[in-house]
Scaffold this active site. Structure first.
Site: not given
Ligand code: PGA
Length: 261
Positions: A10, A12, A102, A104, A174, A180, A220
């Site tokens: 992803n 983003k 997601h 976000e 997640e 992140g 992560s």
């Molecule tokens: P990350 O994000 O691997 O940077 O923690 C995962 C995601 O939001 O899908």
């Protein structure tokens, strides 16, 4: 039933369409160098909308086995929805997958479980597979209610889908606190919730669906921790954010079979 592992990157809101083309090419070369077997692990990238056309062009030109998809989709088929992108538009660009719900999107755009379910439905309508994201924020984890919270999200999203469709969905667990932050859930944490998701899918739609649906972990994930996570019986892949922007690192993640857990 053997479920083919799925590694999805992803991106983003990162990279313009030229940078996207370069990253896909680099990823392909990394995997070619390692004689990667795409029949054993499905590799997917999820670029921003504006990068999809160049991603399509480079993957088609070299007949790469790397698949791609979008990070969101409108619930509407078309019409006066300024700024939105429909499933038909994404399907026309060769997308195989669409991320829906997601954290976000839920956090910054107020998406509800019902809306996420409708987005999953829209993705299916375009013959794409939704990657349905669920997972708890930190206070919920601390309260010990993470399984119940995540399953309630799952119930809300899947209420919009029939068993016929549900069987082809992908679910990504997640935990928001692990996204992140560098704060990866332990392999046992991931397994606990992914297993509970599978049990609930069985309750909702029967054993056939629950054994078929792939459940990914996200938060992560890196080359250094992916093997332990993938060793869990109910984890079928990873949704990778930051680490998917580095071709060599994401290729190493895709090659988790070569690592020792
Ligand atoms: P990350 O994000 O691997 O940077 O923690 C995962 C995601 O939001 O899908």
């Amino acid at each position: 039933m053997a479920r083919t592992p799925l590694m999805a990157g992803n991106w983003k809101m990162n990279l313009d369409h030229l940078e996207a083309a370069a990253l896909v090419q680099r990823l392909y070369w990394e995997l070619q160098d390692a004689n990667f077997d795409y029949s054993k692990v499905e590799v997917v990238v999820l670029p921003p909308f504006t990068d999809l056309r160049s991603t399509q062009t480079v993957t088609d030109a070299d007949s790469m086995h790397i698949k791609y998809g979008a990070q969101d989709v409108s619930t509407h088929p078309d019409g006066a929805y300024t700024g939105e992108i429909s499933a038909r538009m994404l399907a026309k660009l060769g997308c195989s997958y669409v991320v829906v719900g997601h954290s976000e999107r839920r956090q910054y755009h107020g998406e509800t479980d019902q809306e996420v379910g409708q987005k999953a439905l829209a993705a299916f309508g375009g013959e794409m597979v939704p990657i349905i994201c669920v997972g708890e924020p930190l206070p919920v984890r601390k309260s010990g209610e993470h399984v119940a919270y995540t399953l309630a999200q799952l119930d809300g999203v899947f209420a919009e889908l029939s068993g016929e469709l549900a069987r082809d969905a992908v679910v990504a667990y997640e935990p928001v606190w692990a996204i992140g932050t560098g704060e990866v859930a332990t392999a046992d944490d991931a397994e606990e919730v992914c297993a509970a998701i599978r049990v609930r899918l069985g309750e909702l739609f029967g054993g056939d669906v629950s054994q078929r649906v792939r459940v990914l972990y996200g938060g992560s994930v890196k080359a250094s921790n992916v093997a332990g996570i993938m060793a869990q019986p109910n984890v079928d892949g990873a949704l990778v954010g930051g680490a998917s922007l580095d071709a060599a690192e994401f290729a190493r993640i895709c090659r988790f079979h070569d690592h020792v857990a």
